[in-house]
Motif scaffolding. Sequence first.
Motif, mmCIF file in Angstrom:
data_model
loop_
_atom_site.group_PDB
_atom_site.id
_atom_site.type_symbol
_atom_site.label_atom_id
_atom_site.label_comp_id
_atom_site.label_asym_id
_atom_site.label_seq_id
_atom_site.Cartn_x
_atom_site.Cartn_y
_atom_site.Cartn_z
ATOM 1 N N LYS A 18 -11.051 -11.866 -58.500
ATOM 2 C CA LYS A 18 -11.491 -10.564 -57.366
ATOM 3 C C LYS A 18 -11.381 -10.810 -56.231
ATOM 4 N N SER A 19 -11.640 -12.117 -56.031
ATOM 5 C CA SER A 19 -10.994 -12.774 -54.296
ATOM 6 C C SER A 19 -9.866 -12.337 -53.931
ATOM 7 N N PHE A 69 -10.151 -9.168 -51.093
ATOM 8 C CA PHE A 69 -10.489 -9.688 -49.919
ATOM 9 C C PHE A 69 -9.396 -9.676 -49.222
ATOM 10 N N THR A 73 -15.788 -6.519 -45.232
ATOM 11 C CA THR A 73 -15.285 -8.099 -45.557
ATOM 12 C C THR A 73 -16.637 -8.745 -45.960
ATOM 13 N N MET A 82 -18.305 -8.698 -49.664
ATOM 14 C CA MET A 82 -18.455 -10.447 -49.968
ATOM 15 C C MET A 82 -19.943 -10.897 -50.560
ATOM 16 N N THR A 135 -20.828 -9.257 -53.291
ATOM 17 C CA THR A 135 -19.936 -9.545 -54.974
ATOM 18 C C THR A 135 -20.872 -10.421 -55.407
#
Length: 257
Positions: A208-209, A213, A225, A229, A232
């Motif tokens: 996912k990162s 991201f 961002t 984070m 998540t």
Amino acid sequence: MTTMTLLVLLIAGHIMADFYLQPSHWISQRTQRHFSAPCLYWHGGVHGLIAALTLALLTDLHPLKVAAYALLLGGSHIVIDGLKSYAGSSMKAFLADQLAHIVVIGFVVLLVWQPEQATISAWLKQSLNYKTLAIMTGYLLVLRPVSIVIKQILAPWSNAIEADKPDEESETTLQAAGQNIGYLERVLVLTFILLNQFAAIGFLLAAKSVFRFGDLRQSEDKKLTEYVMLGTLTSFALTIAVGLLVSSLATQLPVGK
């Protein structure tokens, strides 16, 4: 043979007939012609034949009962698929179609059961215990309830993000896609915990990162961002907490041992 074994074998036969032994032109013809499509009845016959072979080879039923149950499964498949052909190819129609087939299969398994055991209450008493209920509750928790909790936790930051974005930029992604991704993500995390596969959770987070991201870094929006984070990690933390609690109750699973 146990009742559960028969249920699994009949479902496996259903999957084989529905997804491997059904040519694509049968589906197209059924969608266009509905109940007047000959392939619809061929398809029902394939289901009935597989069911008959399964029941004949793996049970001690009288041949007439085998034929009757096979006719019930094949005939119901014709009716269900014929009705589904009017609904198009939407996901809701597909799920309703498959659920209807599974219900019919379950009904046949109940009929095959010994008369003194063939009650829904007996099946429920055999199948449902506090461990099974704990797992079911865990999956229910990580969907809407956890989503609401995350929304409440992130509310201060959500307001700040929305205030910085023009109205036309607030709908840049597919409607409800983020929520559905969160649902799927938490179901996977809970499943990995119950299977004692914590490394898979790290892989999921890393994947996912990479996809999420990376785009945020290119947008050079530090606030957004950090918000993503935070969301998540909150989602993962809550799901892990639910998973550990459930696994501590369902001791037959690896984490609970």
